[in-house]
Design a protein around this motif. Sequence first.
Motif, PDB file in Angstrom:
ATOM      1  N   THR A 193      12.194  12.455   9.587  1.00 40.77           N
ATOM      2  CA  THR A 193      13.249  11.438   9.518  1.00 40.77           C
ATOM      3  C   THR A 193      14.622  12.066   9.696  1.00 40.77           C
ATOM      4  O   THR A 193      14.802  13.278   9.525  1.00 40.77           O
ATOM      5  CB  THR A 193      13.200  10.717   8.165  1.00 40.77           C
ATOM      6  OG1 THR A 193      14.195   9.697   8.149  1.00 40.77           O
ATOM      7  CG2 THR A 193      13.466  11.676   7.007  1.00 40.77           C
ATOM      8  N   MET A 199       0.865  -1.194   0.000  1.00 40.97           N
ATOM      9  CA  MET A 199       0.000   0.000   0.000  1.00 40.97           C
ATOM     10  C   MET A 199       0.894   1.234   0.000  1.00 40.97           C
ATOM     11  O   MET A 199       1.748   1.389   0.870  1.00 40.97           O
ATOM     12  CB  MET A 199      -0.889  -0.001   1.249  1.00 40.97           C
ATOM     13  CG  MET A 199      -1.817   1.211   1.312  1.00 40.97           C
ATOM     14  SD  MET A 199      -2.750   1.258   2.842  1.00 40.97           S
ATOM     15  CE  MET A 199      -3.675  -0.226   2.706  1.00 40.97           C
ATOM     16  N   PRO A 200       0.717   2.173  -0.990  1.00 41.65           N
ATOM     17  CA  PRO A 200       1.578   3.369  -1.068  1.00 41.65           C
ATOM     18  C   PRO A 200       1.232   4.377   0.024  1.00 41.65           C
ATOM     19  O   PRO A 200       0.145   4.370   0.579  1.00 41.65           O
ATOM     20  CB  PRO A 200       1.237   3.923  -2.459  1.00 41.65           C
ATOM     21  CG  PRO A 200      -0.130   3.425  -2.752  1.00 41.65           C
ATOM     22  CD  PRO A 200      -0.240   2.079  -2.108  1.00 41.65           C
ATOM     23  N   PHE A 201       2.262   5.221   0.345  1.00 34.86           N
ATOM     24  CA  PHE A 201       2.061   6.278   1.339  1.00 34.86           C
ATOM     25  C   PHE A 201       1.094   7.325   0.784  1.00 34.86           C
ATOM     26  O   PHE A 201       1.106   7.616  -0.406  1.00 34.86           O
ATOM     27  CB  PHE A 201       3.377   6.973   1.681  1.00 34.86           C
ATOM     28  CG  PHE A 201       4.351   6.086   2.432  1.00 34.86           C
ATOM     29  CD1 PHE A 201       4.089   5.751   3.756  1.00 34.86           C
ATOM     30  CD2 PHE A 201       5.521   5.619   1.845  1.00 34.86           C
ATOM     31  CE1 PHE A 201       4.969   4.959   4.443  1.00 34.86           C
ATOM     32  CE2 PHE A 201       6.398   4.836   2.531  1.00 34.86           C
ATOM     33  CZ  PHE A 201       6.133   4.487   3.854  1.00 34.86           C
ATOM     34  N   THR A 202       0.326   7.911   1.767  1.00 32.27           N
ATOM     35  CA  THR A 202      -0.508   9.060   1.385  1.00 32.27           C
ATOM     36  C   THR A 202       0.381  10.273   1.368  1.00 32.27           C
ATOM     37  O   THR A 202       1.513  10.235   1.875  1.00 32.27           O
ATOM     38  CB  THR A 202      -1.648   9.285   2.379  1.00 32.27           C
ATOM     39  OG1 THR A 202      -1.063   9.593   3.658  1.00 32.27           O
ATOM     40  CG2 THR A 202      -2.521   8.042   2.497  1.00 32.27           C
ATOM     41  N   ALA A 203      -0.084  11.353   0.782  1.00 27.04           N
ATOM     42  CA  ALA A 203       0.713  12.579   0.726  1.00 27.04           C
ATOM     43  C   ALA A 203       1.053  13.068   2.106  1.00 27.04           C
ATOM     44  O   ALA A 203       2.159  13.533   2.383  1.00 27.04           O
ATOM     45  CB  ALA A 203      -0.048  13.657  -0.057  1.00 27.04           C
ATOM     46  N   GLU A 204       0.061  12.961   3.048  1.00 23.50           N
ATOM     47  CA  GLU A 204       0.318  13.418   4.422  1.00 23.50           C
ATOM     48  C   GLU A 204       1.361  12.533   5.099  1.00 23.50           C
ATOM     49  O   GLU A 204       2.277  13.009   5.765  1.00 23.50           O
ATOM     50  CB  GLU A 204      -1.009  13.396   5.214  1.00 23.50           C
ATOM     51  CG  GLU A 204      -0.840  13.880   6.646  1.00 23.50           C
ATOM     52  CD  GLU A 204      -2.154  13.823   7.437  1.00 23.50           C
ATOM     53  OE1 GLU A 204      -2.093  14.124   8.643  1.00 23.50           O
ATOM     54  OE2 GLU A 204      -3.185  13.461   6.822  1.00 23.50           O
ATOM     55  N   GLN A 205       1.157  11.189   4.911  1.00 25.98           N
ATOM     56  CA  GLN A 205       2.114  10.249   5.531  1.00 25.98           C
ATOM     57  C   GLN A 205       3.527  10.487   4.995  1.00 25.98           C
ATOM     58  O   GLN A 205       4.497  10.506   5.744  1.00 25.98           O
ATOM     59  CB  GLN A 205       1.667   8.810   5.249  1.00 25.98           C
ATOM     60  CG  GLN A 205       0.418   8.382   5.972  1.00 25.98           C
ATOM     61  CD  GLN A 205      -0.090   7.023   5.515  1.00 25.98           C
ATOM     62  OE1 GLN A 205       0.171   6.629   4.359  1.00 25.98           O
ATOM     63  NE2 GLN A 205      -0.814   6.348   6.408  1.00 25.98           N
ATOM     64  N   PHE A 206       3.613  10.693   3.709  1.00 21.71           N
ATOM     65  CA  PHE A 206       4.935  10.872   3.115  1.00 21.71           C
ATOM     66  C   PHE A 206       5.552  12.195   3.579  1.00 21.71           C
ATOM     67  O   PHE A 206       6.753  12.280   3.841  1.00 21.71           O
ATOM     68  CB  PHE A 206       4.820  10.859   1.581  1.00 21.71           C
ATOM     69  CG  PHE A 206       6.158  10.986   0.916  1.00 21.71           C
ATOM     70  CD1 PHE A 206       7.013   9.881   0.809  1.00 21.71           C
ATOM     71  CD2 PHE A 206       6.581  12.218   0.402  1.00 21.71           C
ATOM     72  CE1 PHE A 206       8.216  10.029   0.211  1.00 21.71           C
ATOM     73  CE2 PHE A 206       7.805  12.338  -0.199  1.00 21.71           C
ATOM     74  CZ  PHE A 206       8.639  11.232  -0.303  1.00 21.71           C
ATOM     75  N   LEU A 265       6.772  11.736   7.119  1.00 21.12           N
ATOM     76  CA  LEU A 265       7.961  10.865   7.080  1.00 21.12           C
ATOM     77  C   LEU A 265       9.174  11.632   6.557  1.00 21.12           C
ATOM     78  O   LEU A 265      10.269  11.503   7.093  1.00 21.12           O
ATOM     79  CB  LEU A 265       7.679   9.649   6.181  1.00 21.12           C
ATOM     80  CG  LEU A 265       8.800   8.597   6.099  1.00 21.12           C
ATOM     81  CD1 LEU A 265       9.037   7.989   7.471  1.00 21.12           C
ATOM     82  CD2 LEU A 265       8.420   7.517   5.102  1.00 21.12           C
TER      83      LEU A 265
END
Length: 734
Positions: free
Chosen positions: A15, A1-8, A11
């Motif tokens: 990081t 499952m790809p990252f959402t824009a918010e999750q990315f 991250l």
Amino acid sequence: MPFTAEQFGVLAEKTLHFLLVLKKNGRIVACNNRCHVLFPFTNSEIKGKRITDFIIDDDVQVFNNSISSLSVENSIISESFSFATERDGVLALKFDLTYHNDLIYAAGIDTTEEYKEHRALQTLSKLTKTGAWYFNPRNKEMFWSKGCYLVKDLDPDTPMTRDLGASFYPEASRPRVESYLDNLIKSKKPYTYTEKIITAKGNLKWVKVVAQPIIYRNEVVYVNGTIADVTDRYNYIEKLKYSEETKNLALKGIQSGLFDYLIDRNEVFYSLDFKNMLGLPLDQDVVSEEDFQDMIHPDDREKAHQRHIDNLLEESNHYYNHYRLINNAGEYRYYEVHGYQRKNEKGETIRMIGNLIDVHQKKINIKTIAESKNRLQAIVNNGFAYTVLLDTKGKILMTDKKLLKIIKRDFNIDPNITPSLFYDVVPLNFRTSFKHAFNEAVKGNTTIKEFERITHKGNVQWLESKYTPVFDNEYKINSILISFLDITEQKLAEQTIKEAHIKEQELSNLKSNILSNFSHEIRTPLNGIMTIAKLLLQGNDLDDKDKLLEYLEESKDRLLDTMDKLSNFSEIDAINDNLIFEELDINYIVETSFREYKHMAEAKKLKYELELDESCPQSNIDKNLFRPALNNIIHNAIKYTEKGTVTVKIKSDNSEKKIYIYIKDTGIGIDKTSFEKIFDPLTQESIGLSRKYEGTGIGLSLSKRYITMLGGEIKLKSTLGKGTKFKIIIPRCL
């Protein structure tokens, strides 16, 4: 499952990774907040700047090469770069670079600590000439650090294998070196060794190798190791070992004892070794000078005392003396004294510290060597014609008196004083032979050569040279003995035997020649006489009888001439004892002989000429010997000339006191190879029963002997097929 824009987004900003988006030319498109450590700008300010503006100079080319290699086919690579920051100094980052849609996505982690450690290890490797390596037993992979390449003088880009690594060791030690790694894999135990290598540039080095196994489930899965250049340390240790060994050997080899001589108090303090050497009481610390003098051999005492005084008076601080001392066993032994003198302001010696060295065995050895050398020299001088002993480089160690005399005379060198190579004091024509034979002897081969030399008196001498290698106790060649044996008498005997054999062969040929000649010369006229006599007895025709009688007369004359010449040849010694010398007119004698054969020349229709000398030269000769000699030559000239001219000419020379008589013809001539044989008895240019010209072959031999007995000589020039010229030379009376 790809990252959402918010999750990315979360991250990317939370990081510790450094995230950047770059163009192919290295310009920054975007970066996360973590990159503020690298760039002293805000996100909006950093956009469009080149990332190479912040990378240290050494890594700029690495970065450019990396992004240039990215493509659709090669879309992901990893590489490390270092950045110069204002706050944290140099930071080292390892990036994963991904190429997508003409953009480069870079994700990096901070490897500064590892970088610092790596740099420190690199610096340490260069300073200590050390390299790291590993080996994977499963896939046989071998890795060398740059330090390993540096130690072995090899290009760092050279692919490394185990076989290549082992190739730097000498062949003799290579199997042992390879066994270290094999044994580690089997035993799982580390090893350390020091071995010699030959680098890629041909340099000799000593290396120390350490290896440590990495074990997984009781199997060696990895081997880590180091290699260090310890050449300097190894050489230093070897020199130190040698120095220590030399010092220990010196101390053990020299039987010596220390002493301290207080001159103003006339007291001598001796060490324990000194007392033991001479058997002095161990509880007596001091011995007076007088007591010590009594220990010196009476024959040495006076000279030793004088040397002692001379040493003390010299300006030098060094002291040397020698004498025989009596020990506790009552035996006299040889000793040497080496010391150092301490002087006062006036230059007077007030104290001396020295060493008493037992040299008794040395003296005995020197005496023994001298005696042995004298015996050896006596053997050498009275053995072969010449003898010389050389070392393996060709330097003269010893030679006999005769050869030494020759070297001194011919080369003005005394090898006993000036070190000399034997090669430099031998004749030039002997050097090549000597060099070859000497090299063979150095290899252990005994060689014998014969050669001829001319002595300084002009005599011929034949020598047989023998080159013998001399071995030491370990059967190593330490010298070459060359002996020269005079074989002149043997060579002369061989030559005499050879000449006698040749003479015997010649006599055998001569015998056959005599039989052939005389069988023909006697049988032919005898056959003629017998045949004509038979015809006379049977025939009645008077005309035939007259012709037969004429032939009979010719056969008789021929037979008598043959017997007469043979008689003259056999009685030549008797003739020599009964010569009658008188002054004669040579023109008259020659003209008489010339007229005697004129009819013979006219019968063959030859041009027959005589040229007399107007000075009418006189010669003191025996005419009964000279005329037959001259007649034989004139007769032969006409006999062997079928057409052309025969000339007899007389010429004299007052300055040389000689008369020359030339007899020249245009006849068959004589081969040059027969010039010497033509004067041999019973030899003709044409031999055998089928020959064209008849005769015994004695005539020219008699002519030569007669002219020689008269003090003259005969010379010959001839060309085969063109004619011959004889020249008779006799002394002239003035």
